[in-house]
Design a protein around this motif. Sequence first.
Motif, mmCIF file in Angstrom:
data_model
loop_
_atom_site.group_PDB
_atom_site.id
_atom_site.type_symbol
_atom_site.label_atom_id
_atom_site.label_comp_id
_atom_site.label_asym_id
_atom_site.label_seq_id
_atom_site.Cartn_x
_atom_site.Cartn_y
_atom_site.Cartn_z
ATOM 1 N N GLN A 1 -2.753 -6.663 -0.724
ATOM 2 C CA GLN A 1 -3.471 -5.430 -0.397
ATOM 3 C C GLN A 1 -4.923 -5.725 -0.037
ATOM 4 O O GLN A 1 -5.513 -5.050 0.814
ATOM 5 C CB GLN A 1 -3.416 -4.462 -1.577
ATOM 6 C CG GLN A 1 -2.041 -3.901 -1.815
ATOM 7 C CD GLN A 1 -2.125 -2.613 -2.625
ATOM 8 O OE1 GLN A 1 -2.789 -1.665 -2.229
ATOM 9 N NE2 GLN A 1 -1.461 -2.603 -3.761
ATOM 10 N N ARG B 1 -8.331 2.668 -1.522
ATOM 11 C CA ARG B 1 -7.024 2.064 -1.764
ATOM 12 C C ARG B 1 -6.628 2.171 -3.237
ATOM 13 O O ARG B 1 -5.515 2.583 -3.562
ATOM 14 C CB ARG B 1 -7.077 0.591 -1.312
ATOM 15 C CG ARG B 1 -5.817 -0.203 -1.523
ATOM 16 C CD ARG B 1 -4.699 0.274 -0.623
ATOM 17 N NE ARG B 1 -4.938 0.010 0.784
ATOM 18 C CZ ARG B 1 -4.205 -0.822 1.522
ATOM 19 N NH1 ARG B 1 -3.198 -1.478 0.983
ATOM 20 N NH2 ARG B 1 -4.472 -0.973 2.805
ATOM 21 N N ALA C 1 -1.147 2.792 -5.188
ATOM 22 C CA ALA C 1 -1.860 1.569 -5.489
ATOM 23 C C ALA C 1 -2.164 1.469 -6.971
ATOM 24 O O ALA C 1 -2.141 0.402 -7.559
ATOM 25 C CB ALA C 1 -3.145 1.500 -4.681
ATOM 26 N N GLU D 1 -5.127 -6.613 3.479
ATOM 27 C CA GLU D 1 -5.054 -5.423 4.348
ATOM 28 C C GLU D 1 -6.391 -4.696 4.395
ATOM 29 O O GLU D 1 -6.849 -4.288 5.459
ATOM 30 C CB GLU D 1 -3.973 -4.458 3.828
ATOM 31 C CG GLU D 1 -2.561 -4.956 4.035
ATOM 32 C CD GLU D 1 -1.520 -4.078 3.330
ATOM 33 O OE1 GLU D 1 -0.410 -4.568 3.101
ATOM 34 O OE2 GLU D 1 -1.844 -2.906 2.995
#
Lengths: 239, 205
Positions: free
Chosen positions: B67, B108, B114, B70
């Motif tokens: 993550q 996020r 998440a 990203e």
Amino acid sequence: MSDIHALSGAYAIDALDDIERAGFERHLAACADCRAEVEGLREAAALLPETALAAPPASLRERVLDDIDAVRPLPPVVAAPVSAPRRPRRRVAALVAAAAALVAIGGVGATVWHPWSDESSEAPTVTASDIIAADDAESWAETLPDGSSVEITRSAALNGAVVKTHDMSPAGPEKVYQLWLQHDDVMVSAGLMPSGPDNTVILRGDPATADGFGITREPAGGSDEPTQPPVALIDFAQA
Amino acid sequence: MDRFGQVSPGASSNEEAPAAATDPSSVLTALLRRAGRGDKDAFAELYDATSARVYGLAVRVVRDPAQAEEVAQESFLEIWRGSARFDPDRGSAVAWMLTIVHRKAVDRVRSAEAASRRDTTYQRRNQLIEHDTTADAAHASLEAHRVRSALTSLTEVQREALELAYFGGYTHTEVATMLDLPVGTAKTRIRDGLIRLRDAMGVAS
């Protein structure tokens, strides 16, 4: 200090919930002190990742560079896009040509007076393109020792004047460029220059009756009268 | 959670380039402005100079390396898109960039999905960092040392509040609860902590 002012730190590091953030951003639009403080606190916060350095996988670099291939950078924020000037009067032809060149060069990286950097709530009612396109528009330009240039265009009929700078060096820490209109022998503040080398700023006050225009470097926040010798001075009586 | 001083996997070699005659901050500003004119080479240089900070921040906040990648990728794309809107007189290039990264990372972790994932990956990521710390200890930057020294000028509660908010991605009201502070005082601790850090590091305010 108002209570909302105390949210500056939490705002600077995204520690507000959505409702608080929206409220603080409304406050920011009207509070220059908080804007300045948030900028300083963000600089401080940006040091923290120095303590958390981690090299990303090499594949990330390729993906990022692939990504940007397909995306055009957004244009700079331009509040009042300057349309092609009307056929110039003979007297200012050269200056208008210079202005056109400035517009072409300034298309990237230029910044224009923007609510965020506006120290007052009174928005000018004429736009830069109105002034430049006015039938009675007159322009003066000056090149400064450091190679930067300043151009002012005035329309007496609109009682408006717009200043464009190109390649101005930063005013310096805790300094700001302040704009002045000269009436008789008195310099009247016409506003502060936003930061950045290339700006288009509409002057406050009464350009129609002014005798001249000047720029000085003043302490952040500006001064009531010039405290420094002018970095640029233009006499409206000169052709 | 981690203390500020413990995690230091080191920078990429580019980030550790010796201070040149030119101020590194103005170098980044120049690169960002060139990127704003569509200069991809400049952006690649900018990436090399900042990727350890960008990714390091992302991984510290979101914890899951996938993550974090990203977040870093999205951030760099947004930085490229917005590069012509960066105003060097309102702050440094790196602060502008890391503000974008931090916001994305926080967004996020605040999403419900998440939130559940990060807990299960916490252990894995902690091991990863420990390994990196050992391997790259020699790369610990002088700047990191200065920042850690400056952080010692904060009170314990200021440092904890700042850490939970910045690296933990928690809101000031959540931080108040976590630290058993009266509601409304965590924001003051955070602000005071940032002001001390700013003053100790001599950051222009």
